[in-house]
Design a protein around this motif. Structure first.
Motif, PDB file in Angstrom:
ATOM      1  N   ARG A 133      -8.782   9.023   9.220  1.00  0.00           N
ATOM      2  CA  ARG A 133      -8.101   8.602   7.993  1.00  0.00           C
ATOM      3  C   ARG A 133      -6.752   7.961   8.321  1.00  0.00           C
ATOM      4  N   GLN A 134      -6.033   8.535   9.281  1.00  0.00           N
ATOM      5  CA  GLN A 134      -4.740   7.968   9.673  1.00  0.00           C
ATOM      6  C   GLN A 134      -4.920   6.584  10.295  1.00  0.00           C
ATOM      7  N   GLN A 160      -5.699   4.070   7.594  1.00  0.00           N
ATOM      8  CA  GLN A 160      -4.468   3.726   6.869  1.00  0.00           C
ATOM      9  C   GLN A 160      -3.617   2.760   7.682  1.00  0.00           C
ATOM     10  N   LEU A 213       0.847  -1.190   0.000  1.00  0.00           N
ATOM     11  CA  LEU A 213       0.000   0.000   0.000  1.00  0.00           C
ATOM     12  C   LEU A 213       0.884   1.243   0.000  1.00  0.00           C
ATOM     13  N   PRO A 220       1.730   4.615   1.482  1.00  0.00           N
ATOM     14  CA  PRO A 220       1.428   5.383   2.692  1.00  0.00           C
ATOM     15  C   PRO A 220       1.175   6.859   2.368  1.00  0.00           C
ATOM     16  N   ASP A 241      -5.163  -0.720   7.620  1.00  0.00           N
ATOM     17  CA  ASP A 241      -4.947  -1.351   6.316  1.00  0.00           C
ATOM     18  C   ASP A 241      -3.500  -1.823   6.171  1.00  0.00           C
ATOM     19  N   GLN A 242      -2.563  -0.987   6.580  1.00  0.00           N
ATOM     20  CA  GLN A 242      -1.139  -1.363   6.504  1.00  0.00           C
ATOM     21  C   GLN A 242      -0.876  -2.622   7.316  1.00  0.00           C
TER      22      GLN A 242
END
Length: 147
Positions: free
Chosen positions: A41-42, A45, A19, A21, A48-49
């Motif tokens: 949002r952070q 992310q 992904l 970043p 997901d990471q």
């Protein structure tokens, strides 16, 4: 990103998760609502990471083990006489992919549910931020038209 940048910055793909970043721009006068949106949002992310890094690591490891076991069953080594890495045909690899997906079905379903929840929250916060900004702009315009 440069100090004067007023945008989010997207980096190269992560070697574990694949992904890209994002470094999120933080405006100097960020409102509490805008901060909640950025933090959501952070967090999305980061989730997901973590998921894709773990998933891809497990995938690579299980794939190598599958290839090794199939080659061993055929009496072959991991490398051929020329030193090239031995491979399996597409049908054999399709067996691995099918088994891997079946085995991880529940993990993927849970990830998808969580992903939709996080993104619904982000979308809702984005709508709130857009509404607040629109109202602020209308008040400013009304104030300046009256002068």
């Amino acid at each position: 990103p440069p100090a004067h940048s007023c945008n989010d910055w997207i980096g190269p793909p992560d070697k574990h998760s694949n992904l890209r970043p994002v470094i999120f721009y933080v405006p100097p006068e960020e409102s509490p609502l805008e901060r909640r949106l950025r933090e959501a949002r952070q967090e999305a992310q980061a989730c997901d990471q973590r998921f894709w890094a773990r998933h891809n690591r497990a995938f690579r490891q299980e794939k190598e083990e599958f290839i090794y076991s199939r080659l061993k069953a055929k009496g072959l080594e991991m490398r051929d006489e020329a030193g090239q890495k031995a491979t399996l045909n597409a049908e054999e690899m399709a067996d691995f992919y099918k088994d891997f997906l079946s085995k991880n079905f529940r993990k993927h379903m849970q990830y998808n549910r969580d992903w939709y929840k996080r993104n619904f929250t982000i979308t809702f916060l984005m709508g709130q931020v857009a509404l607040v900004r629109a109202l602020r702009w209308l008040r400013w315009k009304k104030k300046n038209v009256g002068n």
